[in-house]
Structure formats: C-alpha cells, structure tokens
Design a protein around this motif. Sequence first.
Motif, PDB file in Angstrom:
ATOM      1  N   ALA A 249       0.920  -1.278   0.084  1.00 27.61           N
ATOM      2  CA  ALA A 249      -0.017   0.088  -0.051  1.00 27.61           C
ATOM      3  C   ALA A 249       0.955   1.306   0.025  1.00 27.61           C
ATOM      4  CB  ALA A 249      -0.824   0.036   1.262  1.00 27.61           C
ATOM      5  N   GLU A 250       1.986   1.181   0.821  1.00 30.91           N
ATOM      6  CA  GLU A 250       3.040   2.488   0.770  1.00 30.91           C
ATOM      7  C   GLU A 250       3.513   2.655  -0.376  1.00 30.91           C
ATOM      8  OE1 GLU A 250       5.484   2.864   4.182  1.00 30.91           O
ATOM      9  OE2 GLU A 250       3.818   2.410   5.521  1.00 30.91           O
ATOM     10  N   SER A 251       3.990   1.602  -1.018  1.00 31.83           N
ATOM     11  CA  SER A 251       4.989   1.507  -2.108  1.00 31.83           C
ATOM     12  C   SER A 251       3.977   2.096  -3.349  1.00 31.83           C
ATOM     13  CB  SER A 251       5.268   0.302  -2.562  1.00 31.83           C
ATOM     14  OG  SER A 251       6.141   0.173  -3.942  1.00 31.83           O
ATOM     15  N   PHE A 252       2.620   1.582  -3.624  1.00 32.08           N
ATOM     16  CA  PHE A 252       1.821   1.874  -4.655  1.00 32.08           C
ATOM     17  C   PHE A 252       1.180   3.427  -4.522  1.00 32.08           C
ATOM     18  CE2 PHE A 252       2.322  -2.525  -5.634  1.00 32.08           C
ATOM     19  CZ  PHE A 252       2.415  -2.701  -7.188  1.00 32.08           C
ATOM     20  N   GLY A 253       1.007   3.560  -3.152  1.00 25.72           N
ATOM     21  CA  GLY A 253       0.322   5.055  -2.833  1.00 25.72           C
ATOM     22  C   GLY A 253       1.380   6.039  -3.182  1.00 25.72           C
ATOM     23  N   ALA A 254       2.603   5.701  -2.765  1.00 28.98           N
ATOM     24  CA  ALA A 254       3.494   6.922  -2.800  1.00 28.98           C
ATOM     25  C   ALA A 254       3.969   7.135  -4.327  1.00 28.98           C
ATOM     26  CB  ALA A 254       4.884   6.287  -2.144  1.00 28.98           C
ATOM     27  N   PHE A 255       3.875   6.032  -5.265  1.00 29.23           N
ATOM     28  CA  PHE A 255       3.941   6.318  -6.464  1.00 29.23           C
ATOM     29  C   PHE A 255       2.744   6.749  -7.306  1.00 29.23           C
ATOM     30  CE2 PHE A 255       4.170   4.566 -11.095  1.00 29.23           C
ATOM     31  CZ  PHE A 255       5.411   5.072 -11.474  1.00 29.23           C
ATOM     32  N   TYR A 256       1.760   6.374  -7.032  1.00 27.90           N
ATOM     33  CA  TYR A 256       0.408   6.779  -7.825  1.00 27.90           C
ATOM     34  C   TYR A 256      -0.206   7.957  -7.326  1.00 27.90           C
ATOM     35  CZ  TYR A 256       0.972   2.394 -10.734  1.00 27.90           C
ATOM     36  OH  TYR A 256       1.577   1.436 -11.464  1.00 27.90           O
ATOM     37  N   ILE A 257       0.036   7.908  -6.049  1.00 27.33           N
ATOM     38  CA  ILE A 257      -0.868   9.185  -5.430  1.00 27.33           C
ATOM     39  C   ILE A 257       0.294  10.398  -5.084  1.00 27.33           C
ATOM     40  CG2 ILE A 257      -2.307   9.958  -3.341  1.00 27.33           C
ATOM     41  CD1 ILE A 257      -3.134   7.129  -2.982  1.00 27.33           C
ATOM     42  N   TYR A 261       2.000  11.493   1.180  1.00 28.90           N
ATOM     43  CA  TYR A 261       1.216  10.818   1.945  1.00 28.90           C
ATOM     44  C   TYR A 261       1.374   9.321   2.221  1.00 28.90           C
ATOM     45  CZ  TYR A 261      -1.721  14.779   0.305  1.00 28.90           C
ATOM     46  OH  TYR A 261      -2.165  16.146   0.067  1.00 28.90           O
ATOM     47  N   LYS A 262       2.767   9.008   1.934  1.00 25.08           N
ATOM     48  CA  LYS A 262       3.168   7.616   2.175  1.00 25.08           C
ATOM     49  C   LYS A 262       2.982   7.207   3.481  1.00 25.08           C
ATOM     50  CE  LYS A 262       7.648   6.502   2.415  1.00 25.08           C
ATOM     51  NZ  LYS A 262       7.641   5.894   3.739  1.00 25.08           N
ATOM     52  N   ASP A 263       3.169   7.725   4.438  1.00 25.60           N
ATOM     53  CA  ASP A 263       3.135   7.312   5.860  1.00 25.60           C
ATOM     54  C   ASP A 263       1.817   7.394   6.551  1.00 25.60           C
ATOM     55  OD1 ASP A 263       5.769   6.843   6.146  1.00 25.60           O
ATOM     56  OD2 ASP A 263       6.295   8.829   6.560  1.00 25.60           O
ATOM     57  N   ILE A 264       0.855   8.277   5.768  1.00 26.55           N
ATOM     58  CA  ILE A 264      -0.630   8.488   6.253  1.00 26.55           C
ATOM     59  C   ILE A 264      -1.384   6.975   5.831  1.00 26.55           C
ATOM     60  CG2 ILE A 264      -2.796   9.652   6.154  1.00 26.55           C
ATOM     61  CD1 ILE A 264      -0.872  12.228   5.756  1.00 26.55           C
ATOM     62  N   ILE A 265      -0.803   6.403   4.688  1.00 23.16           N
ATOM     63  CA  ILE A 265      -1.766   5.295   3.928  1.00 23.16           C
ATOM     64  C   ILE A 265      -2.037   4.105   4.900  1.00 23.16           C
ATOM     65  CG2 ILE A 265      -1.708   3.734   1.971  1.00 23.16           C
ATOM     66  CD1 ILE A 265      -0.036   5.661   0.498  1.00 23.16           C
ATOM     67  N   ALA A 266      -0.886   3.898   5.769  1.00 25.36           N
ATOM     68  CA  ALA A 266      -1.326   2.869   6.681  1.00 25.36           C
ATOM     69  C   ALA A 266      -2.336   2.976   7.483  1.00 25.36           C
ATOM     70  CB  ALA A 266       0.140   2.600   7.371  1.00 25.36           C
ATOM     71  N   PHE A 267      -2.385   4.124   7.988  1.00 24.41           N
ATOM     72  CA  PHE A 267      -3.550   4.430   9.053  1.00 24.41           C
ATOM     73  C   PHE A 267      -4.972   4.307   8.174  1.00 24.41           C
ATOM     74  CE2 PHE A 267       0.220   6.318  10.342  1.00 24.41           C
ATOM     75  CZ  PHE A 267       0.554   5.534  11.516  1.00 24.41           C
ATOM     76  N   VAL A 268      -4.791   4.923   7.086  1.00 23.67           N
ATOM     77  CA  VAL A 268      -6.083   4.981   6.285  1.00 23.67           C
ATOM     78  C   VAL A 268      -6.707   3.660   5.950  1.00 23.67           C
ATOM     79  CG1 VAL A 268      -7.300   5.859   4.021  1.00 23.67           C
ATOM     80  CG2 VAL A 268      -5.641   7.338   5.291  1.00 23.67           C
ATOM     81  N   LEU A 269      -5.687   3.020   5.723  1.00 22.85           N
ATOM     82  CA  LEU A 269      -6.078   1.346   5.333  1.00 22.85           C
ATOM     83  C   LEU A 269      -6.384   0.617   6.607  1.00 22.85           C
ATOM     84  CD1 LEU A 269      -5.655  -0.453   2.911  1.00 22.85           C
ATOM     85  CD2 LEU A 269      -3.537  -1.199   3.750  1.00 22.85           C
ATOM     86  N   LEU A 270      -5.868   1.056   7.793  1.00 17.90           N
ATOM     87  CA  LEU A 270      -6.270   0.330   9.140  1.00 17.90           C
ATOM     88  C   LEU A 270      -7.893   0.905   9.309  1.00 17.90           C
ATOM     89  CD1 LEU A 270      -5.667  -0.676  11.738  1.00 17.90           C
ATOM     90  CD2 LEU A 270      -5.272   1.395  12.695  1.00 17.90           C
ATOM     91  N   VAL A 271      -8.237   2.087   9.007  1.00 20.76           N
ATOM     92  CA  VAL A 271      -9.520   2.269   9.269  1.00 20.76           C
ATOM     93  C   VAL A 271     -10.445   1.648   8.268  1.00 20.76           C
ATOM     94  CG1 VAL A 271     -11.246   4.231   9.196  1.00 20.76           C
ATOM     95  CG2 VAL A 271      -9.028   4.837  10.094  1.00 20.76           C
ATOM     96  N   ALA A 272     -10.114   1.697   6.965  1.00 19.91           N
ATOM     97  CA  ALA A 272     -10.976   1.097   5.926  1.00 19.91           C
ATOM     98  C   ALA A 272     -11.236  -0.418   6.301  1.00 19.91           C
ATOM     99  CB  ALA A 272     -10.122   1.220   4.600  1.00 19.91           C
ATOM    100  N   ILE A 273     -10.100  -1.222   6.588  1.00 25.78           N
ATOM    101  CA  ILE A 273      -9.964  -2.619   6.869  1.00 25.78           C
ATOM    102  C   ILE A 273     -11.036  -2.888   7.958  1.00 25.78           C
ATOM    103  CG2 ILE A 273      -8.860  -4.786   7.287  1.00 25.78           C
ATOM    104  CD1 ILE A 273      -6.687  -3.785   5.445  1.00 25.78           C
ATOM    105  N   LEU A 274     -10.725  -2.289   9.316  1.00 30.26           N
ATOM    106  CA  LEU A 274     -11.409  -2.631  10.485  1.00 30.26           C
ATOM    107  C   LEU A 274     -13.058  -2.120  10.253  1.00 30.26           C
ATOM    108  CD1 LEU A 274      -8.910  -1.658  13.317  1.00 30.26           C
ATOM    109  CD2 LEU A 274      -9.346  -3.870  12.071  1.00 30.26           C
ATOM    110  N   SER A 275     -13.013  -1.020   9.503  1.00 24.86           N
ATOM    111  CA  SER A 275     -14.745  -0.937   9.443  1.00 24.86           C
ATOM    112  C   SER A 275     -15.433  -2.139   8.589  1.00 24.86           C
ATOM    113  CB  SER A 275     -14.874   0.415   8.655  1.00 24.86           C
ATOM    114  OG  SER A 275     -14.355   0.075   7.316  1.00 24.86           O
ATOM    115  N   VAL A 276     -14.716  -2.988   7.876  1.00 26.69           N
ATOM    116  CA  VAL A 276     -15.379  -4.072   7.252  1.00 26.69           C
ATOM    117  C   VAL A 276     -15.093  -5.210   8.091  1.00 26.69           C
ATOM    118  CG1 VAL A 276     -15.464  -5.570   5.164  1.00 26.69           C
ATOM    119  CG2 VAL A 276     -14.775  -2.978   4.990  1.00 26.69           C
ATOM    120  N   ARG A 277     -13.919  -5.201   8.826  1.00 27.91           N
ATOM    121  CA  ARG A 277     -13.762  -6.797   9.542  1.00 27.91           C
ATOM    122  C   ARG A 277     -12.759  -6.138  10.958  1.00 27.91           C
ATOM    123  NH1 ARG A 277     -13.495 -12.167   8.542  1.00 27.91           N
ATOM    124  NH2 ARG A 277     -11.800 -13.323   9.738  1.00 27.91           N
ATOM    125  N   PRO A 278     -13.805  -5.897  11.899  1.00 29.12           N
ATOM    126  CA  PRO A 278     -13.157  -5.338  12.868  1.00 29.12           C
ATOM    127  C   PRO A 278     -12.162  -6.133  13.809  1.00 29.12           C
ATOM    128  CG  PRO A 278     -15.303  -5.068  13.052  1.00 29.12           C
ATOM    129  CD  PRO A 278     -14.952  -5.934  12.074  1.00 29.12           C
TER     130      PRO A 278
END
Length: 287
Positions: A249-257, A261-278
């Motif tokens: 996520a960090e590698s592709f996020g840093a390149f394509y976005i 925001y590379k270091d923020i991606i991990a926390f955004v992903l955390l919220v997204a996944i836990l909202s579906v699978r707590p």
Amino acid sequence: MDLFLQQVLNGLTLGGIYSLVALGLTLVYGILHVPNFAHGAFYMAGAFISFHLMKAWGFNYWLAMLGSAACVAVLATLAERLVFHPLRKASGLHPMIAAIGVLLFLEAGAQALWGADFQRMQTPYTGIVELGGVTAPVQRLLIIGAAFSLVVVLHLFLTRTVLGSTIIAMAQNREGAALVGIDATRVSMLTFAISGVLAAVAATLYAPINLVYPAMGNLVITKAFVIIILGGMGSVPGAIAGGLIIGFAESFGAFYISPTYKDIIAFVLLVAILSVRPQGIFAQGAR
C-alpha cells in the motif's frame, strides 16, 4: 509494466521489514497481552549497534548483524526480567507505561552515546541488478531474501520444535500451559529474545537504504501496531500478511498518489479494513 514491477519490488522490501518487526511485536503480545511500545527502541538499538560495530570495530556487515542480534536479544531479555516480569500481575496500564519508559530510556541512551545526528550505515551490497527492465538494488534484493527466509525459519521453529510449541501454548492459554509443566519464565525470556533478534536483523537490513538516528523506531513501531491490529492481535500469519499489505500500500500509494502521503496510507488502510472486519484479517489466530 516496468514501473509497476518496480513498485512490487519496493513493496516486497517494505513488507519484509514490517513483517519482521510486527512478528516480534505480536509474539510478545501473545505472551504478555500488553502492547510492547519498547519494541521500536529495540529496532533502533539494533541499527545503532550494527553501525557502531562496523564503523568503530571494523566488523563486516554480517558479523555486525549477528553481534547486533545477540546484543538486542540480551537487552530485550533484561527488559523482560527487570521491567515486565515484576509487573506481570499488574493491570494492563502499568506494563504499557513501563514499556514507554523503556522506549524513552533507550532513545536517550542512544542519543548520549551516538548523538542526535543522522548516520548513514555502509553496506558491501551497493550494486544494481537489471531484472527484465526493473532496476533492483542488491541491498533491496538482500532485504527481501533475508527477511522472508527468516520468516520461514521462524514459522518452522514455532511449528516443528518443542520450544516453539511452548511459545504457542503460552500465547493460547497461559494458565493451561503452566498446568502441563511449561515454564512461563523461560518462555517469556525466550520470546523477548526472539523479538529482539527480529528487530535487530530488520534494522540492520533496512538501515543502509534509510538513516540511523535515535527516533528511527517510532514510526516503524507505530506501523507495526497497525499491522498486528490488521492481522489480528497475536496472530503470526496476520503479522506477515499485514506487513505485506502495508508495504504494498505504501509503495503503490507513494508512486500513484504522492510520496507526501506515504506514511498516512497505513492508517487510512487500518480504518478501511477494520470498518469491514473489526476483528482483523486472521481473527482465529488472535486473542
């Protein structure tokens, strides 16, 4: 396609490092059921010890890694004996505060010994390899190979040896393990030693393409907590899968976005996944 494969290489590099750090963290959590915030300081100590052994004592890269792993294993074991073991019957808040204290103590010690400046660790693996149009630094290939080899070795240790089985038994049911004669003290010391080795190896592998400084473990340990929450607290497969997810996520996020925001991606992903699978990805492996 070449750019895509380049990001796959970067993702595997980050994922391997994150998995090693998260594995040490999740093993300790499985025994103590307390987040070990000091694990980031062990990572930092591993990098500084390797750096010192190479620069001051002339050790080669691999001997410095072995020396660092041994030193940090002893350091982690001492932390277990002197800090966490006396608090084993205290509430969860006390060990967490103690872990933060160890973190601050080790950071201050590193700054006193080596200074607050950023240091660059040398590596003998400075070459570049062309793999089907993809530019692959040898150090990154070394990180991928060494990290995932160590993951396999750890998996075999935990599943195929008696000592590894005792760690799993303690993580699953501490009281039941004690009833069948497993020495809780020995297992706790062994687990902390393994976590120290993993942190030191990860730091020594990654330091040549990063920088060495006293606060280097803070961001890494924060992402490691994200990883073990994603994978399921206490889950070894979850720590590996979570490390790869965050790395890619960090590698592709840093390149394509944007790299901003590379270091923020991990926390955004955390919220997204836990909202579906707590409960995390590998809920059955977690406690």
